[in-house]
Design a protein around this motif. Structure first.
Motif, PDB file in Angstrom:
ATOM      1  N   LEU A 275       0.822  -1.206   0.000  1.00 18.98           N
ATOM      2  CA  LEU A 275       0.000   0.000   0.000  1.00 18.98           C
ATOM      3  C   LEU A 275       0.858   1.259   0.000  1.00 18.98           C
ATOM      4  CD1 LEU A 275      -2.753  -1.198   2.492  1.00 18.98           C
ATOM      5  CD2 LEU A 275      -3.070  -0.697   0.058  1.00 18.98           C
ATOM      6  N   PHE A 309      -7.740   0.728   1.142  1.00 21.49           N
ATOM      7  CA  PHE A 309      -7.377   2.091   0.762  1.00 21.49           C
ATOM      8  C   PHE A 309      -8.034   3.111   1.684  1.00 21.49           C
ATOM      9  CE2 PHE A 309      -5.283   0.177  -2.626  1.00 21.49           C
ATOM     10  CZ  PHE A 309      -4.647   1.104  -3.437  1.00 21.49           C
ATOM     11  N   VAL A 313      -4.610   4.384   2.825  1.00 24.16           N
ATOM     12  CA  VAL A 313      -4.139   5.239   1.739  1.00 24.16           C
ATOM     13  C   VAL A 313      -4.799   6.611   1.782  1.00 24.16           C
ATOM     14  CG1 VAL A 313      -3.983   5.511  -0.771  1.00 24.16           C
ATOM     15  CG2 VAL A 313      -3.597   3.258   0.268  1.00 24.16           C
TER      16      VAL A 313
END
Length: 327
Positions: A275, A309, A313
């Motif tokens: 990631l 995510f 992220v």
């Protein structure tokens, strides 16, 4: 101040599931969405192709996200019908909708039975369609005879504000042409050098508005899983124009992609089980000057990607909603 959106891939996921996915994406922190508009997928393995405009009404009504759609007026769609669809969504959901208008692909447009025009003819047809659509959205009665024909068309339901009409481009030449009429640019991830040329061509030709980038990516807990997903789902999508414009059938795309290797897919899809590497890629796109990023996980099962995510992220970028969409 970065917009990070979720791409809704109708070629890969049923509309009912995709509606759940985009709702989940909003909950996870994505701040916008965009949608493909296809009549057929790129591969038998993808296996879906719901009607984007029906989906858009449901998605806009059940999320707070702004949405875009990529559409090709002029063959499968008459420009007056596209204008009516845009006007209706923009009237119902003001400031939350934009439409990217392109010259199309044979795999979608062939269903009309009409001949597939040369690229220069398709480009001329697109300019005519954009003019017709803009005039209709401004409330004019429009008649036109050219590559498309319109007879005394008028929209009776209009939005308070005309939404952005965006130019989709994968080459610098197309981006520069779109600058004459577009309210923004949208493209897909390619090499950094090519992306720079596309963006520069648009801006140097006077192109205005947001620069949007759709990013094909594959993530999974391991590198091998991420690469296997990308190779299974996206190896039919690695071909540059004119192949991607001119092939007419799913069978043809599957035939030409039979010997595409996983390493070749990695040239079109950001593949990593890390990631941190995905975060790095997003930083690079932002530094290059892209205003809005739309993440397309090329797998068919979206929940794991959305959760990973959303947790690991998106927080690094503190994504924001786009400014209100209007010309």
């Amino acid at each position: 101040m970065t917009v990070i959106g979720f791409h809704c891939s109708h070629e890969q996921i049923s509309p009912a599931q995709l509606l759940l996915d985009v709702q989940h994406a909003e909950q996870a922190g994505f701040t916008a969405a965009m949608s493909s508009d296809h009549f057929s997928p790129w591969s038998e393995r993808q296996g879906e192709s719901g009607f984007a405009w029906s989906f858009l009404g449901a998605a806009l009504a059940t999320t707070h996200l702004p949405f875009g759609v990529v559409n090709a007026p002029g063959q499968r769609y008459h420009p007056a019908i596209v204008a009516q669809a845009i006007a209706t969504l923009a009237q119902m959901f003001p400031g939350r909708f934009w439409a990217a208008l392109g010259s199309g692909e044979a795999s979608n447009e062939r269903v009309t039975g009409e001949a597939w025009p040369r690229k220069e003819v398709r480009d001329q047809r697109l300019v005519e369609c954009v003019d017709v659509i803009r005039r209709l959205l401004s409330g004019e009665e429009v008649s036109h005879d050219g590559h498309v024909h319109v007879n005394r068309a008028r929209l009776w339901t209009l939005p308070d504000t005309v939404p952005d009409l965006v130019g989709p481009a994968v080459t610098p030449e197309t981006a520069a042409r779109h600058a004459a009429w577009a309210d923004g640019l949208v493209t897909v991830n390619q090499s950094k050098d090519t992306l720079r040329k596309v963006l520069d061509a648009y801006r140097e030709a006077g192109g205005r508005g947001p620069a949007r980038l759709q990013i094909h990516l594959s993530w999974a807990p391991t590198e091998g899983q991420a690469l296997a997903i990308a190779h299974d789902q996206w190896r039919s999508n690695v071909f540059s124009p004119p192949i991607c414009w001119d092939l007419e059938s799913v069978d043809a795309f599957d035939a030409v992609s039979e010997y595409v290797t996983p390493d070749q897919v990695k040239k079109s899809v950001n593949v990593s089980g890390d990631l941190g590497r995905h975060r790095q890629w997003l930083h690079e796109y932002i530094e290059q000057g892209w205003d809005e990023l739309y993440l397309h996980f090329v797998g068919q099962q979206q929940r794991g990607f959305i959760d990973a995510f959303g947790e690991n992220v998106l927080p690094e970028f503190s994504p924001t909603a786009p400014q209100e969409v209007n010309a």
